[in-house]
Design an enzyme around this catalytic site. Structure first.
Site, short mmCIF file in Angstrom:
data_model
loop_
_atom_site.label_atom_id
_atom_site.label_comp_id
_atom_site.label_asym_id
_atom_site.label_seq_id
_atom_site.Cartn_x
_atom_site.Cartn_y
_atom_site.Cartn_z
N ARG A 92 -59.12 -24.67 -76.49
CA ARG A 92 -57.79 -24.08 -76.49
C ARG A 92 -57.75 -22.84 -75.61
O ARG A 92 -58.59 -21.95 -75.72
CB ARG A 92 -57.36 -23.71 -77.91
CG ARG A 92 -56.10 -22.84 -78.01
CD ARG A 92 -54.86 -23.67 -78.14
NE ARG A 92 -53.63 -22.91 -78.03
CZ ARG A 92 -52.82 -22.65 -79.04
NH1 ARG A 92 -53.10 -23.08 -80.24
NH2 ARG A 92 -51.69 -21.98 -78.85
N ARG A 101 -51.60 -27.49 -74.84
CA ARG A 101 -52.85 -27.06 -75.47
C ARG A 101 -53.69 -28.25 -75.88
O ARG A 101 -53.15 -29.29 -76.23
CB ARG A 101 -52.58 -26.16 -76.67
CG ARG A 101 -51.78 -26.86 -77.76
CD ARG A 101 -50.99 -25.88 -78.57
NE ARG A 101 -49.72 -25.67 -77.91
CZ ARG A 101 -48.63 -25.28 -78.53
NH1 ARG A 101 -48.65 -25.04 -79.81
NH2 ARG A 101 -47.51 -25.11 -77.90
N ASP A 104 -53.94 -27.21 -81.53
CA ASP A 104 -53.24 -26.11 -82.19
C ASP A 104 -53.37 -26.33 -83.68
O ASP A 104 -53.06 -27.40 -84.18
CB ASP A 104 -51.76 -26.11 -81.78
CG ASP A 104 -50.98 -24.95 -82.36
OD1 ASP A 104 -51.56 -23.86 -82.55
OD2 ASP A 104 -49.78 -25.13 -82.63
N ASP A 106 -52.24 -24.64 -87.31
CA ASP A 106 -51.37 -23.67 -87.95
C ASP A 106 -51.52 -23.75 -89.46
O ASP A 106 -51.35 -24.82 -90.05
CB ASP A 106 -49.90 -23.92 -87.60
CG ASP A 106 -49.55 -23.52 -86.18
OD1 ASP A 106 -50.10 -22.52 -85.70
OD2 ASP A 106 -48.73 -24.20 -85.56
#
Length: 180
Positions: A92, A101, A104, A106
Site C-alpha cells: 500500500r 491501492r 485498504d 478499515d
C-alpha cells in the site's frame, strides 16, 4: 485455518477490506490470512467478495471489497497499527486520498466502543453511507452478536441501493458466512 487465540477479554471487531490494484482477490485473502496469523487476532467470519465502483476519486479501477469479523485481545489502536502494517507489507502506498491501492483495511466497529481521535474514529464515520461496506457487513453481522451494529446496517442499507455493487462469489477461506 483459524489460529488458537482465545481470551475472556476478547473484543469483536469488524474490518472492511478493499483492493483495486494488482491481483485484487489474492491480496484481500493475503490480508485476511496475515490478520489471522497474528497471535491475538482470530478471523471468525468472512463475507463474500463484491465488485464495486470507486467512491470519492473515481478515475481509477473498480474495487473488490469484503468484510471480516475478528475476535481480538488487542485495543483498537493496537489493532489499527497491525492493519496499517499489513497494508504496508502488501504494498500500500498513500499518495492520493481515496486513490488506487493494493489494499485498504478499515476498522469499522469494535464492540460498542465510541472513539474519536486523530488516528481512529469508531464506529467508522462513513460506513453507513457506503454500499461496499454495508452489503458485505450485512452478510456477516448477526443481531445477537452485535445488536447495535446490526440495526445500523439494516437501517442504512435502504439509503445506498443506488450504489454500484456486484456480488462476485462467497469467501474462499474456511471462515463461515451466511451466503455460500
Amino acid at each position: 485455518m483459524m489460529n488458537s487465540f482465545y481470551s475472556s477479554d476478547s473484543s469483536e471487531a469488524y474490518i472492511a477490506l478493499g483492493a483495486n490494484l494488482g491481483d485484487r482477490e489474492q491480496t484481500l485473502y493475503d490480508a485476511i490470512q496475515l490478520l489471522n496469523s497474528h497471535p491475538q487476532i482470530e478471523v471468525q467470519r468472512c463475507s463474500g467478495m463484491y465488485d464495486t465502483a470507486p467512491v470519492g476519486y473515481t478515475d481509477q479501477p473498480a474495487f473488490y471489497n469484503m468484510v471480516i469479523r475478528v475476535s481480538t485481545g488487542l485495543q483498537p489502536l493496537e489493532l489499527l497499527q497491525i492493519m496499517l502494517d499489513i497494508e504496508h507489507q502488501l504494498g500500500r502506498v498513500r499518495d492520493i486520498r481515496w486513490g488506487p491501492r493494493t489494499v485498504d483495511l478499515d476498522l469499522l466497529w469494535m464492540d460498542d466502543i465510541q472513539m474519536d481521535t486523530e488516528r481512529l474514529q469508531l464506529p467508522h464515520p462513513r460506513m453507513h453511507e457506503r454500499a461496499f461496506v454495508l452489503v458485505p457487513l450485512h452478510e456477516i453481522v448477526e443481531q445477537q452478536q452485535a445488536p447495535e451494529l446490526y440495526q445500523l446496517v439494516t437501517d442504512s442499507l435502504q439509503h445506498v441501493q443506488d450504489q454500484d455493487i456486484q456480488y462476485v462469489h462467497a469467501c474462499k477461506l474456511p471462515f463461515p458466512s451466511k451466503l455460500k
